[in-house]
Design an enzyme around this catalytic site. Structure first.
Site, PDB file in Angstrom:
ATOM      1  N   GLY A 115      46.685  55.562  37.549  1.00  0.00           N
ATOM      2  CA  GLY A 115      45.613  55.625  36.558  1.00  0.00           C
ATOM      3  C   GLY A 115      46.039  55.755  35.120  1.00  0.00           C
ATOM      4  CB  CYS A 170      31.406  25.463  35.581  1.00  0.00           C
ATOM      5  SG  CYS A 170      32.482  24.068  35.787  1.00  0.00           S
ATOM      6  CE1 TYR A 196      45.154  46.757  39.842  1.00  0.00           C
ATOM      7  CE2 TYR A 196      45.628  47.622  37.652  1.00  0.00           C
ATOM      8  CZ  TYR A 196      45.555  47.795  39.014  1.00  0.00           C
ATOM      9  OH  TYR A 196      45.884  49.005  39.556  1.00  0.00           O
ATOM     10  CE1 TYR A 208      36.980  45.660  36.612  1.00  0.00           C
ATOM     11  CE2 TYR A 208      38.901  44.566  35.715  1.00  0.00           C
ATOM     12  CZ  TYR A 208      38.224  45.104  36.791  1.00  0.00           C
ATOM     13  OH  TYR A 208      38.802  45.088  38.015  1.00  0.00           O
ATOM     14  N   GLY A 228      50.403  51.879  38.709  1.00  0.00           N
ATOM     15  CA  GLY A 228      50.517  50.424  38.776  1.00  0.00           C
ATOM     16  C   GLY A 228      50.594  49.878  37.367  1.00  0.00           C
ATOM     17  NE  ARG A 229      45.254  49.898  33.840  1.00  0.00           N
ATOM     18  CZ  ARG A 229      44.221  49.083  34.125  1.00  0.00           C
ATOM     19  NH1 ARG A 229      44.122  47.938  33.515  1.00  0.00           N
ATOM     20  NH2 ARG A 229      43.297  49.438  34.989  1.00  0.00           N
ATOM     21  CD  GLU A 260      48.712  56.540  45.454  1.00  0.00           C
ATOM     22  OE1 GLU A 260      48.796  56.767  46.664  1.00  0.00           O
ATOM     23  OE2 GLU A 260      47.621  56.341  44.868  1.00  0.00           O
TER      24      GLU A 260
END
Ligand code: LLP
Length: 421
Positions: free
Chosen positions: A239, A345, A374, A316, A275-276, A273
């Site tokens: 996070g 489209c 992501y 987002y 990620g980003r 954990e």
């Protein structure tokens, strides 16, 4: 901090010119910096050295095998959420005892595969799931370790789609239910609750929500101890936020300064954990301008990358910096407001809206920054577009870590019933 920089007018990844990569491999193209990737992992590792955590990189952020292998080589474990990610983790050579498995909906098949592989533990999200794991473990004659994912009901102050630690979210178990489950599970023959897990959301820019959640959970663990229940591991999830725009996220050191005292005092084995934080700013999406279209209301820069390649802005309304691959294009001073949009489209198919950008022409390349996390992992084949190529740069070398898909790949698993012919 990252290794994408201008030298004179050219954007580089480490020592490689982005324009050369675009020329050689075509666009849209993901480009990653090995030095940035590993640098972020090591920064976190050293900031938390005092508790020597097992840092399980969150595979969902970017699951390319080369990225997984690079991190595993440096001692990372992996946080997985599906049978597919378990398959990748094994292919990347991650030792099973460094794999943790979260997800609110693990299937029996996935549970069985993970037990057979001997992963460190499951992060369990509900009592029915726990019973299922006990049932499968008994059949396989294996005793498995699990961590209960607690929903600590804290507000992480991030986008509502990536908030996970409020009681209105589907994730985790509230404290009272967790206590009851832990007491009940004492009678389970093949499952041992040896840890607790939290993950309160993503792109969180201050240490406060983490500190609040960790304080709550450590208090809870103390209470359990008084009832004779010993918890060995605390998994504090991922996070950690990164810089996309003007946010000022805490550095690894600041984050550690805020929460290390809590962790040290707890005496628990710590798992993280992220990620980003590790991969987000280690990657960019390079895309080429197809057309510049002026309408009475707006200017649109139409590029060859789309929401199928990078969905974060569409999903987002996420902000990604957009930079010219060659600065100025010879007209440094000129800039104009424009939307950078893809060919898909859908009106949601954009990378930037009303953004002041240097004047660009057909054929110029743009870099969508902060696309390492992501980005490719959420890419799709929508509009039957082939997913992009991925390149990893290390100093002056560039490696293809995923080929661009072919048209054949698009229909590879499809078949036309004979009757239709
Ligand atoms: N652990 C668990 C249980 C998670 O659900 C996640 C992310 C992580 C760790 C890693 O979180 P990170 O350190 O990367 O923030 N697609 C969204 C983000 C979704 C995050 C899902 N869970 C985005 O593009 O912003």
């Amino acid at each position: 901090m990252h290794e994408f920089r201008y030298k004179r007018n050219d954007l580089y990844c480490e020592n490689v010119k982005i324009r050369d990569l675009a020329e050689k491999f075509g666009t849209p193209l993901y480009v990653y910096s090995y030095t940035t990737l590993i640098g972020h992992f090591l920064k976190l590792k050293s900031a938390f050295q005092a508790v020597n955590p097992l840092i399980c990189y969150s595979v969902k952020a970017n699951s390319n095998l080369a990225i997984l292998r690079a991190l595993v080589d440096k001692g990372a474990g992996l946080d997985i959420v599906s049978g597919g990610e378990l398959f990748r983790a094994k292919k990347a050579g991650c030792p099973a005892e460094r794999i943790v498995y979260a997800s609110v909906g693990k299937t029996a098949y996935e549970i069985e595969e993970a037990i057979k592989s001997g992963i460190l533990f499951f992060n369990v999200e509900s009592f029915p799931e726990l019973k299922n794991i006990q049932h499968i473990a008994r059949r396989l004659k294996k005793r498995v370790k699990v961590a209960l994912r607690i929903n600590p009901d804290v507000e992480p102050k991030t986008h509502k789609y990536i908030t996970t630690g409020k009681l209105t979210n589907k994730f985790g178990i509230d404290f009272e239910s967790a206590r009851r489950i832990i007491l009940l599970t004492r009678g389970f023959s093949h499952v041992e609750i040896s840890g607790l897990h939290i993950h309160i959301g993503s792109q969180i820019t201050t240490g406060e929500p983490f500190a609040a959640a960790i304080t709550k959970i450590i208090g809870f663990i103390r209470g359990l101890k008084r009832e004779g229940i010993v918890i060995e591991y605390l998994n504090i999830g991922g996070g950690l936020g990164i810089v996309y725009d003007r946010e000022m996220p805490q550095t690894a050191d600041k984050f550690a300064a805020r929460i290390l005292p809590l962790l040290k005092k707890s005496g628990l084995k710590i798992i993280m954990e992220p990620g980003r934080f590790i991969v987000g700013n280690a990657g960019i999406l390079v895309t080429r301008v197809l057309y510049v279209k002026n309408t009475p209301k707006k200017k649109f820069i139409i590029v060859d990358g789309g929401m199928n390649d990078l969905i974060r802005p569409a999903l987002y309304e996420a902000y990604h910096q957009v930079l010219p691959v060659i600065k100025g294009f010879g007209r440094e001073a000129e800039a104009e407001k424009a939307d950078v949009v893809g060919p898909i489209c859908e009106s949601g198919d954009f990378f930037a809206k009303d953004r002041v950008l240097p004047l660009v022409e057909e054929g110029d390349c743009l870099a969508v920054m902060g696309a390492g996390a992501y980005g490719f992992s959420m890419a799709s084949n929508y509009n039957s577009r082939r997913r992009p190529q991925e390149i990893m740069v290390n100093k002056d070398k560039a490696f293809v870590i995923r080929k661009r898909e072919s048209y054949g790949d698009l229909v590879h698993n499809e078949s036309i019933p004979r009757e239709f012919k």
